[in-house]
Scaffold this active site. Structure first.
Site, PDB file in Angstrom:
ATOM      1  N   ARG A  29       0.803  -1.221   0.000  1.00  0.00           N
ATOM      2  CA  ARG A  29       0.000   0.000   0.000  1.00  0.00           C
ATOM      3  C   ARG A  29       0.839   1.277   0.000  1.00  0.00           C
ATOM      4  O   ARG A  29       0.324   2.358   0.251  1.00  0.00           O
ATOM      5  CB  ARG A  29      -0.981  -0.002   1.176  1.00  0.00           C
ATOM      6  CG  ARG A  29      -2.093  -1.000   0.937  1.00  0.00           C
ATOM      7  CD  ARG A  29      -3.052  -1.163   2.082  1.00  0.00           C
ATOM      8  NE  ARG A  29      -4.038  -2.175   1.730  1.00  0.00           N
ATOM      9  CZ  ARG A  29      -3.855  -3.473   1.861  1.00  0.00           C
ATOM     10  NH1 ARG A  29      -2.720  -3.935   2.355  1.00  0.00           N
ATOM     11  NH2 ARG A  29      -4.785  -4.334   1.498  1.00  0.00           N
TER      12      ARG A  29
ATOM     13  N   HIS B  38       4.520 -10.063  -6.314  1.00  0.00           N
ATOM     14  CA  HIS B  38       3.393  -9.343  -6.920  1.00  0.00           C
ATOM     15  C   HIS B  38       3.653  -7.853  -6.732  1.00  0.00           C
ATOM     16  O   HIS B  38       4.097  -7.421  -5.669  1.00  0.00           O
ATOM     17  CB  HIS B  38       2.089  -9.767  -6.231  1.00  0.00           C
ATOM     18  CG  HIS B  38       0.854  -9.362  -6.975  1.00  0.00           C
ATOM     19  ND1 HIS B  38       0.476  -8.042  -7.124  1.00  0.00           N
ATOM     20  CD2 HIS B  38      -0.089 -10.094  -7.618  1.00  0.00           C
ATOM     21  CE1 HIS B  38      -0.650  -8.001  -7.829  1.00  0.00           C
ATOM     22  NE2 HIS B  38      -1.011  -9.230  -8.148  1.00  0.00           N
TER      23      HIS B  38
ATOM     24  N   TYR C 263      -0.009  -2.220  -4.947  1.00  0.00           N
ATOM     25  CA  TYR C 263      -1.313  -1.840  -5.510  1.00  0.00           C
ATOM     26  C   TYR C 263      -1.375  -0.473  -6.179  1.00  0.00           C
ATOM     27  O   TYR C 263      -2.183  -0.253  -7.071  1.00  0.00           O
ATOM     28  CB  TYR C 263      -2.378  -1.856  -4.410  1.00  0.00           C
ATOM     29  CG  TYR C 263      -2.611  -3.205  -3.794  1.00  0.00           C
ATOM     30  CD1 TYR C 263      -2.885  -4.309  -4.593  1.00  0.00           C
ATOM     31  CD2 TYR C 263      -2.570  -3.389  -2.407  1.00  0.00           C
ATOM     32  CE1 TYR C 263      -3.108  -5.553  -4.036  1.00  0.00           C
ATOM     33  CE2 TYR C 263      -2.787  -4.631  -1.838  1.00  0.00           C
ATOM     34  CZ  TYR C 263      -3.054  -5.709  -2.657  1.00  0.00           C
ATOM     35  OH  TYR C 263      -3.275  -6.932  -2.094  1.00  0.00           O
TER      36      TYR C 263
ATOM     37  N   HIS D 100      -0.429  -6.035 -12.459  1.00  0.00           N
ATOM     38  CA  HIS D 100      -1.740  -5.725 -13.019  1.00  0.00           C
ATOM     39  C   HIS D 100      -1.525  -4.769 -14.183  1.00  0.00           C
ATOM     40  O   HIS D 100      -0.455  -4.182 -14.332  1.00  0.00           O
ATOM     41  CB  HIS D 100      -2.634  -5.100 -11.954  1.00  0.00           C
ATOM     42  CG  HIS D 100      -3.054  -6.089 -10.908  1.00  0.00           C
ATOM     43  ND1 HIS D 100      -3.753  -5.744  -9.785  1.00  0.00           N
ATOM     44  CD2 HIS D 100      -2.850  -7.430 -10.818  1.00  0.00           C
ATOM     45  CE1 HIS D 100      -3.973  -6.817  -9.058  1.00  0.00           C
ATOM     46  NE2 HIS D 100      -3.429  -7.853  -9.654  1.00  0.00           N
TER      47      HIS D 100
ATOM     48  N   GLU E 271      -0.799 -10.058 -15.653  1.00  0.00           N
ATOM     49  CA  GLU E 271      -1.924 -10.822 -15.102  1.00  0.00           C
ATOM     50  C   GLU E 271      -3.230 -10.417 -15.785  1.00  0.00           C
ATOM     51  O   GLU E 271      -3.535  -9.227 -15.895  1.00  0.00           O
ATOM     52  CB  GLU E 271      -2.030 -10.590 -13.583  1.00  0.00           C
ATOM     53  CG  GLU E 271      -3.150 -11.416 -12.946  1.00  0.00           C
ATOM     54  CD  GLU E 271      -3.181 -11.332 -11.425  1.00  0.00           C
ATOM     55  OE1 GLU E 271      -2.412 -10.558 -10.826  1.00  0.00           O
ATOM     56  OE2 GLU E 271      -4.011 -12.071 -10.844  1.00  0.00           O
TER      57      GLU E 271
ATOM     58  N   ASP F  33      -5.053 -15.743 -13.808  1.00  0.00           N
ATOM     59  CA  ASP F  33      -5.808 -15.845 -12.567  1.00  0.00           C
ATOM     60  C   ASP F  33      -7.178 -16.454 -12.895  1.00  0.00           C
ATOM     61  O   ASP F  33      -7.924 -15.917 -13.721  1.00  0.00           O
ATOM     62  CB  ASP F  33      -5.964 -14.441 -11.949  1.00  0.00           C
ATOM     63  CG  ASP F  33      -6.587 -14.468 -10.569  1.00  0.00           C
ATOM     64  OD1 ASP F  33      -7.719 -14.987 -10.453  1.00  0.00           O
ATOM     65  OD2 ASP F  33      -5.966 -13.974  -9.614  1.00  0.00           O
TER      66      ASP F  33
ATOM     67  N   HIS G 141     -10.237 -14.175 -12.056  1.00  0.00           N
ATOM     68  CA  HIS G 141     -10.368 -13.068 -13.015  1.00  0.00           C
ATOM     69  C   HIS G 141     -10.907 -13.573 -14.360  1.00  0.00           C
ATOM     70  O   HIS G 141     -11.771 -12.937 -14.959  1.00  0.00           O
ATOM     71  CB  HIS G 141      -9.015 -12.383 -13.234  1.00  0.00           C
ATOM     72  CG  HIS G 141      -8.422 -11.796 -11.986  1.00  0.00           C
ATOM     73  ND1 HIS G 141      -7.181 -11.211 -11.958  1.00  0.00           N
ATOM     74  CD2 HIS G 141      -8.897 -11.712 -10.716  1.00  0.00           C
ATOM     75  CE1 HIS G 141      -6.915 -10.783 -10.738  1.00  0.00           C
ATOM     76  NE2 HIS G 141      -7.945 -11.093  -9.953  1.00  0.00           N
TER      77      HIS G 141
ATOM     78  N   HIS H  19      -2.580 -18.314 -10.934  1.00  0.00           N
ATOM     79  CA  HIS H  19      -3.232 -17.971  -9.672  1.00  0.00           C
ATOM     80  C   HIS H  19      -4.513 -18.801  -9.572  1.00  0.00           C
ATOM     81  O   HIS H  19      -5.442 -18.595 -10.353  1.00  0.00           O
ATOM     82  CB  HIS H  19      -3.593 -16.477  -9.631  1.00  0.00           C
ATOM     83  CG  HIS H  19      -2.428 -15.587  -9.333  1.00  0.00           C
ATOM     84  ND1 HIS H  19      -2.483 -14.229  -9.468  1.00  0.00           N
ATOM     85  CD2 HIS H  19      -1.181 -15.883  -8.853  1.00  0.00           C
ATOM     86  CE1 HIS H  19      -1.299 -13.706  -9.119  1.00  0.00           C
ATOM     87  NE2 HIS H  19      -0.504 -14.695  -8.745  1.00  0.00           N
TER      88      HIS H  19
ATOM     89  N   ASP I 154     -14.068  -8.826  -8.883  1.00  0.00           N
ATOM     90  CA  ASP I 154     -12.818  -9.453  -8.460  1.00  0.00           C
ATOM     91  C   ASP I 154     -12.867  -9.787  -6.968  1.00  0.00           C
ATOM     92  O   ASP I 154     -12.320  -9.065  -6.147  1.00  0.00           O
ATOM     93  CB  ASP I 154     -11.652  -8.501  -8.784  1.00  0.00           C
ATOM     94  CG  ASP I 154     -10.297  -9.120  -8.452  1.00  0.00           C
ATOM     95  OD1 ASP I 154     -10.251 -10.319  -8.135  1.00  0.00           O
ATOM     96  OD2 ASP I 154      -9.289  -8.385  -8.499  1.00  0.00           O
TER      97      ASP I 154
ATOM     98  N   HIS J  19     -12.113 -13.098  -4.605  1.00  0.00           N
ATOM     99  CA  HIS J  19     -11.644 -14.481  -4.560  1.00  0.00           C
ATOM    100  C   HIS J  19     -12.399 -15.286  -3.506  1.00  0.00           C
ATOM    101  O   HIS J  19     -12.810 -14.744  -2.489  1.00  0.00           O
ATOM    102  CB  HIS J  19     -10.150 -14.526  -4.244  1.00  0.00           C
ATOM    103  CG  HIS J  19      -9.307 -13.761  -5.227  1.00  0.00           C
ATOM    104  ND1 HIS J  19      -7.943 -13.693  -5.155  1.00  0.00           N
ATOM    105  CD2 HIS J  19      -9.649 -13.026  -6.323  1.00  0.00           C
ATOM    106  CE1 HIS J  19      -7.480 -12.960  -6.152  1.00  0.00           C
ATOM    107  NE2 HIS J  19      -8.496 -12.532  -6.867  1.00  0.00           N
TER     108      HIS J  19
ATOM    109  N   GLU K 272      -4.413 -17.384  -3.958  1.00  0.00           N
ATOM    110  CA  GLU K 272      -4.620 -16.067  -3.323  1.00  0.00           C
ATOM    111  C   GLU K 272      -6.018 -16.075  -2.728  1.00  0.00           C
ATOM    112  O   GLU K 272      -6.840 -15.214  -3.018  1.00  0.00           O
ATOM    113  CB  GLU K 272      -4.530 -14.952  -4.366  1.00  0.00           C
ATOM    114  CG  GLU K 272      -3.208 -14.843  -5.092  1.00  0.00           C
ATOM    115  CD  GLU K 272      -3.284 -13.850  -6.248  1.00  0.00           C
ATOM    116  OE1 GLU K 272      -4.182 -13.981  -7.089  1.00  0.00           O
ATOM    117  OE2 GLU K 272      -2.458 -12.932  -6.285  1.00  0.00           O
TER     118      GLU K 272
HETATM  119 ZN    ZN Z   1      -4.231 -13.020  -9.048  1.00  0.00          ZN
HETATM  120 ZN    ZN Z   2      -8.098 -10.701  -7.911  1.00  0.00          ZN
HETATM  121 ZN    ZN Z   3      -2.903  -9.748  -8.931  1.00  0.00          ZN
END
Ligand code: ZN
Ligand code: ZN
Ligand code: ZN
Length: 302
Positions: free
Chosen positions: A59, A91, A94, A131, A166, A200, A203, A237, A250, A252, A282
Site C-alpha cells: 500500500r 506481486h 497496488y 496488473h 496478469e 488468474d 479473473h 493464480h 474481483d 476471490h 490467493e
Molecule cells: Zn491473481
Molecule cells: Zn483478484
Molecule cells: Zn494480482
C-alpha cells in the site's frame, strides 16, 4: 484462523531432491511480516512448493532499500527448502497504474515498478506479477499504448526478472481481461524474453471464461493456448470466485466453495501439473478456511 502444531519432521532438508522439486508445484501468497526471510518459513510451514510475496508493504509507492541480511537469509532459506526458485514470484504493489493518463502518476508508476524489478533481482525471485492498470476513462487504445510504453521502459533494466502480465477481471476502465487483448498487449512488449503471463482463474471466470466443468476448462485453456500460448504461462493464480460468470467482480473465494467449484479447478490443477506451471493460491483467510486448508484442498483435487 486455525493454528497448526509444529511438525515433527522439518520440511527443510539439505537433501532436497530433484524428484520432489519436479512434483506438483503448488503454494500460496505468503506474508513477509517481520522479515522477508520469514516468507520462506511461512511457505515451508504450509507445505508449499511454490509461493508469492509482496517484497514490501503493497500500500505504499516506494520502499526502503532491502536489508542485505534479510536478502541473504531469504536466499539461504530458499536454497535449503524443497522449493524451486523458479516456482517463486513477487506481486507488484497496488498503487502503481501503468495505464494512467495522468503523467505524474504514470512516471511514478514506472519508477515504482523499476524499483520492484530490482528488488526481485536482488532476492533471486525470477517473476514479477503485475496488473495492467486503469485507463481511467481515457479509452482502451490510449490505456494500452501507455501500458506498453511503461512495460517496455521498465524492461530496459539488466535485472534477471521476467514481468508477468496478469489477466484482469474486466472491471470498468481496465484492459486485458480478454485473452485476445492480453495477447495484443503481450506481443507488443519487448524484449519478449522479459515477459510472460500470469493467469488468474477468478479473473478469467468473472471476465466470461466459464471454468465450471472439465469441458469448459478444456475450451478456455484452448482459447488461451491459441491466442497467447501455454508456453508463455509462467504462474497460475488458483482462486475460486465469489462473483458469478461474467460479473467482472474481483472477489476471490476458497477452493471449491465458490462459483467455479471443484470440478473445474481440479481440471486446471491437472493441466498445470502436466505442463509444470507453478500454482499460487490467493484465497481468503477467514473463519471458513485458512491457507493450510485451501492448499491441501487444491492438492487433493489433482
Ligand atoms: Zn491473481
Ligand atoms: Zn483478484
Ligand atoms: Zn494480482
Amino acid at each position: 484462523m486455525i493454528r497448526r502444531p509444529p511438525r515433527s519432521t522439518p520440511l527443510y532438508s539439505s537433501a532436497a531432491s530433484d524428484v520432489y522439486k519436479r512434483q506438483m508445484q503448488i503454494g500460496a501468497h505468503v506474508s513477509i511480516s517481520g522479515s522477508l526471510d520469514l516468507a520462506v518459513d511461512n511457505a515451508v510451514e504450509r507445505e508449499c512448493n511454490a509461493f508469492q510475496i509482496f517484497t514490501r508493504n503493497p500500500r505504499s509507492w516506494f520502499a526502503k532499500d532491502l536489508d542485505p541480511i534479510q536478502v541473504k537469509k531469504f536466499k539461504e532459506k530458499l536454497q535449503k527448502s524443497r522449493i524451486d526458485r523458479m516456482a517463486t514470484c513477487a506481486h507488484m504493489p497496488y498503487l502503481p497504474n501503468l495505464s494512467s493518463p495522468d503523467e505524474d502518476g504514470y512516471q511514478k508508476s514506472i519508477k515504482s515498478m523499476t524499483q520492484e524489478i530490482e528488488r526481485c533481482h536482488e532476492l533471486g525471485i525470477p517473476y514479477l506479477v503485475t496488473h495492467l492498470g486503469s485507463h481511467k476513462g481515457s479509452g482502451e487504445e490510449n490505456g494500452m499504448r501507455r501500458l506498453v510504453g511503461a512495460l517496455n521502459k521498465v524492461a530496459e533494466t539488466n535485472a534477471d526478472v521476467i514481468i508477468l502480465l496478469e489477466n484482469t477481471a474486466g472491471q470498468k476502465n481496465s484492459v486485458g481481461s480478454d485473452f485476445t487483448q492480453l495477447e495484443e498487449i503481450f506481443s507488443k512488449c519487448k524484449p519478449s524474453k522479459k515477459f510472460g503471463i500470469c493467469l488468474d482463474t477468478c479473473h478469467a471466470f468473472v471476465a466470461g471464461y466459464d471454468l465450471r466443468t472439465k469441458e469448459d476448462v478444456t475450451k478456455a485453456i484452448k482459447k488461451f493456448d491459441d491466442s497467447i500460448g501455454l508456453k508463455n504461462l509462467k504462474i497460475l493464480h488458483l482462486n475460486d470466485s465469489k462473483g458469478e460468470l461474467n460479473s467482472n467482480r474481483d472477489r476471490h473465494d476458497h477452493i471449491g466453495l465458490g462459483e467455479i467449484g471443484k470440478e473445474g479447478l481440479g481440471e486446471i490443477v491437472k493441466i498445470m501439473n502436466k505442463n509444470n506451471i507453478p500454482i499460487v493460491l490467493e484465497t481468503p483467510i477467514d473463519d471458513i478456511r485458512d491457507d493450510f486448508e485451501n492448499i491441501s484442498k487444491a492438492k487433493s483435487l489433482a
